[in-house]
Design a protein around this motif. Structure first.
Motif, PDB file in Angstrom:
ATOM      1  N   THR A 235       0.865  -1.176   0.000  1.00 14.29           N
ATOM      2  CA  THR A 235       0.000   0.000   0.000  1.00 14.29           C
ATOM      3  C   THR A 235       0.901   1.225   0.000  1.00 14.29           C
ATOM      4  O   THR A 235       2.083   1.143   0.314  1.00 14.29           O
ATOM      5  N   THR A 236       0.314   2.359  -0.308  1.00 18.48           N
ATOM      6  CA  THR A 236       1.086   3.591  -0.258  1.00 18.48           C
ATOM      7  C   THR A 236       1.099   4.111   1.171  1.00 18.48           C
ATOM      8  O   THR A 236       0.303   3.666   2.015  1.00 18.48           O
ATOM      9  N   VAL A 237       1.960   5.060   1.448  1.00 18.98           N
ATOM     10  CA  VAL A 237       1.993   5.686   2.773  1.00 18.98           C
ATOM     11  C   VAL A 237       0.635   6.320   3.064  1.00 18.98           C
ATOM     12  O   VAL A 237       0.084   6.162   4.159  1.00 18.98           O
ATOM     13  N   ASP A 238       0.068   7.013   2.081  1.00 18.33           N
ATOM     14  CA  ASP A 238      -1.235   7.662   2.282  1.00 18.33           C
ATOM     15  C   ASP A 238      -2.328   6.648   2.607  1.00 18.33           C
ATOM     16  O   ASP A 238      -3.170   6.894   3.474  1.00 18.33           O
ATOM     17  N   GLU A 239      -2.335   5.501   1.925  1.00 18.83           N
ATOM     18  CA  GLU A 239      -3.327   4.458   2.215  1.00 18.83           C
ATOM     19  C   GLU A 239      -3.139   3.898   3.623  1.00 18.83           C
ATOM     20  O   GLU A 239      -4.109   3.623   4.326  1.00 18.83           O
ATOM     21  N   SER A 240      -1.894   3.727   4.040  1.00 18.28           N
ATOM     22  CA  SER A 240      -1.620   3.223   5.395  1.00 18.28           C
ATOM     23  C   SER A 240      -2.110   4.207   6.452  1.00 18.28           C
ATOM     24  O   SER A 240      -2.708   3.814   7.456  1.00 18.28           O
ATOM     25  N   ILE A 241      -1.850   5.500   6.235  1.00 15.12           N
ATOM     26  CA  ILE A 241      -2.298   6.523   7.177  1.00 15.12           C
ATOM     27  C   ILE A 241      -3.818   6.559   7.233  1.00 15.12           C
ATOM     28  O   ILE A 241      -4.409   6.631   8.322  1.00 15.12           O
ATOM     29  N   GLU A 242      -4.467   6.492   6.088  1.00 13.87           N
ATOM     30  CA  GLU A 242      -5.936   6.498   6.064  1.00 13.87           C
ATOM     31  C   GLU A 242      -6.492   5.277   6.801  1.00 13.87           C
ATOM     32  O   GLU A 242      -7.482   5.370   7.527  1.00 13.87           O
ATOM     33  N   GLY A 243      -5.847   4.124   6.647  1.00 11.48           N
ATOM     34  CA  GLY A 243      -6.262   2.922   7.368  1.00 11.48           C
ATOM     35  C   GLY A 243      -6.162   3.105   8.875  1.00 11.48           C
ATOM     36  O   GLY A 243      -7.055   2.697   9.620  1.00 11.48           O
ATOM     37  N   LEU A 244      -5.073   3.727   9.337  1.00 12.83           N
ATOM     38  CA  LEU A 244      -4.921   4.006  10.767  1.00 12.83           C
ATOM     39  C   LEU A 244      -6.035   4.919  11.267  1.00 12.83           C
ATOM     40  O   LEU A 244      -6.614   4.701  12.330  1.00 12.83           O
ATOM     41  N   ARG A 245      -6.330   5.947  10.489  1.00 11.13           N
ATOM     42  CA  ARG A 245      -7.354   6.908  10.887  1.00 11.13           C
ATOM     43  C   ARG A 245      -8.742   6.274  10.923  1.00 11.13           C
ATOM     44  O   ARG A 245      -9.625   6.754  11.619  1.00 11.13           O
ATOM     45  N   ASN A 246      -8.946   5.183  10.202  1.00 13.14           N
ATOM     46  CA  ASN A 246     -10.254   4.525  10.161  1.00 13.14           C
ATOM     47  C   ASN A 246     -10.367   3.326  11.097  1.00 13.14           C
ATOM     48  O   ASN A 246     -11.409   2.661  11.117  1.00 13.14           O
ATOM     49  N   LEU A 247      -9.331   3.038  11.883  1.00 13.03           N
ATOM     50  CA  LEU A 247      -9.362   1.867  12.752  1.00 13.03           C
ATOM     51  C   LEU A 247     -10.536   1.876  13.728  1.00 13.03           C
ATOM     52  O   LEU A 247     -11.168   0.847  13.951  1.00 13.03           O
ATOM     53  N   SER A 248     -10.839   3.013  14.319  1.00  9.70           N
ATOM     54  CA  SER A 248     -11.942   3.061  15.283  1.00  9.70           C
ATOM     55  C   SER A 248     -13.274   2.731  14.630  1.00  9.70           C
ATOM     56  O   SER A 248     -14.133   2.101  15.251  1.00  9.70           O
ATOM     57  N   GLN A 249     -13.452   3.132  13.383  1.00  9.85           N
ATOM     58  CA  GLN A 249     -14.690   2.806  12.682  1.00  9.85           C
ATOM     59  C   GLN A 249     -14.802   1.308  12.437  1.00  9.85           C
ATOM     60  O   GLN A 249     -15.899   0.761  12.431  1.00  9.85           O
ATOM     61  N   MET A 250     -13.677   0.632  12.250  1.00 10.25           N
ATOM     62  CA  MET A 250     -13.688  -0.802  11.977  1.00 10.25           C
ATOM     63  C   MET A 250     -14.174  -1.615  13.172  1.00 10.25           C
ATOM     64  O   MET A 250     -14.688  -2.710  13.002  1.00 10.25           O
ATOM     65  N   VAL A 251     -14.012  -1.070  14.374  1.00 11.39           N
ATOM     66  CA  VAL A 251     -14.396  -1.816  15.574  1.00 11.39           C
ATOM     67  C   VAL A 251     -15.728  -1.347  16.158  1.00 11.39           C
ATOM     68  O   VAL A 251     -16.105  -1.772  17.242  1.00 11.39           O
ATOM     69  N   THR A 252     -16.455  -0.531  15.421  1.00  8.54           N
ATOM     70  CA  THR A 252     -17.689   0.070  15.930  1.00  8.54           C
ATOM     71  C   THR A 252     -18.671  -0.967  16.457  1.00  8.54           C
ATOM     72  O   THR A 252     -19.248  -0.796  17.517  1.00  8.54           O
ATOM     73  N   GLU A 253     -18.883  -2.047  15.752  1.00 12.97           N
ATOM     74  CA  GLU A 253     -19.875  -3.035  16.175  1.00 12.97           C
ATOM     75  C   GLU A 253     -19.239  -4.258  16.826  1.00 12.97           C
ATOM     76  O   GLU A 253     -19.770  -5.362  16.730  1.00 12.97           O
ATOM     77  N   THR A 254     -18.101  -4.045  17.495  1.00 14.14           N
ATOM     78  CA  THR A 254     -17.431  -5.119  18.222  1.00 14.14           C
ATOM     79  C   THR A 254     -17.272  -4.701  19.677  1.00 14.14           C
ATOM     80  O   THR A 254     -17.636  -3.590  20.051  1.00 14.14           O
ATOM     81  N   ASN A 255     -16.706  -5.570  20.460  1.00  9.62           N
ATOM     82  CA  ASN A 255     -16.425  -5.247  21.862  1.00  9.62           C
ATOM     83  C   ASN A 255     -15.031  -4.656  22.047  1.00  9.62           C
ATOM     84  O   ASN A 255     -14.615  -4.413  23.172  1.00  9.62           O
ATOM     85  N   PHE A 256     -14.305  -4.438  20.949  1.00  9.76           N
ATOM     86  CA  PHE A 256     -12.977  -3.857  21.055  1.00  9.76           C
ATOM     87  C   PHE A 256     -13.079  -2.392  21.465  1.00  9.76           C
ATOM     88  O   PHE A 256     -14.026  -1.698  21.095  1.00  9.76           O
ATOM     89  N   PRO A 257     -12.099  -1.898  22.221  1.00 14.43           N
ATOM     90  CA  PRO A 257     -12.139  -0.489  22.638  1.00 14.43           C
ATOM     91  C   PRO A 257     -11.898   0.449  21.465  1.00 14.43           C
ATOM     92  O   PRO A 257     -11.233   0.093  20.497  1.00 14.43           O
ATOM     93  N   ARG A 258     -12.458   1.628  21.561  1.00 12.96           N
ATOM     94  CA  ARG A 258     -12.230   2.656  20.539  1.00 12.96           C
ATOM     95  C   ARG A 258     -10.832   3.229  20.732  1.00 12.96           C
ATOM     96  O   ARG A 258     -10.294   3.234  21.830  1.00 12.96           O
ATOM     97  N   LEU A 259     -10.252   3.698  19.668  1.00 15.81           N
ATOM     98  CA  LEU A 259      -8.907   4.257  19.726  1.00 15.81           C
ATOM     99  C   LEU A 259      -8.975   5.764  19.808  1.00 15.81           C
ATOM    100  O   LEU A 259      -9.861   6.402  19.247  1.00 15.81           O
TER     101      LEU A 259
END
Length: 64
Positions: free
Chosen positions: A14-38
């Protein structure tokens, strides 16, 4: 815990920009789980901090 995490891209997969965007979206990925928000501010700090100085490596682009 955040002080132990370093940002690194997944280049060449992936590109650096794609990696950064993935990091910024991590909290959204766990929205419907029991994982803590970041903490979004902590994510931004991790993305922008000076990793070379954390590792004790001189920055070759900086003059002493």
């Amino acid at each position: 815990m955040w002080h132990k995490i370093l940002f690194g891209s997944d280049n060449p997969y992936t590109t650096v920009d794609e990696s950064i965007e993935g990091l910024r979206n991590l909290s959204q990925m766990v929205t419907e789980t029991n994982f803590p928000r970041l903490d979004l501010d902590a994510i931004e700090e991790m993305i922008h901090r000076d990793s070379l100085s954390l590792l004790g490596i001189p920055d070759p682009g900086r003059t002493q």
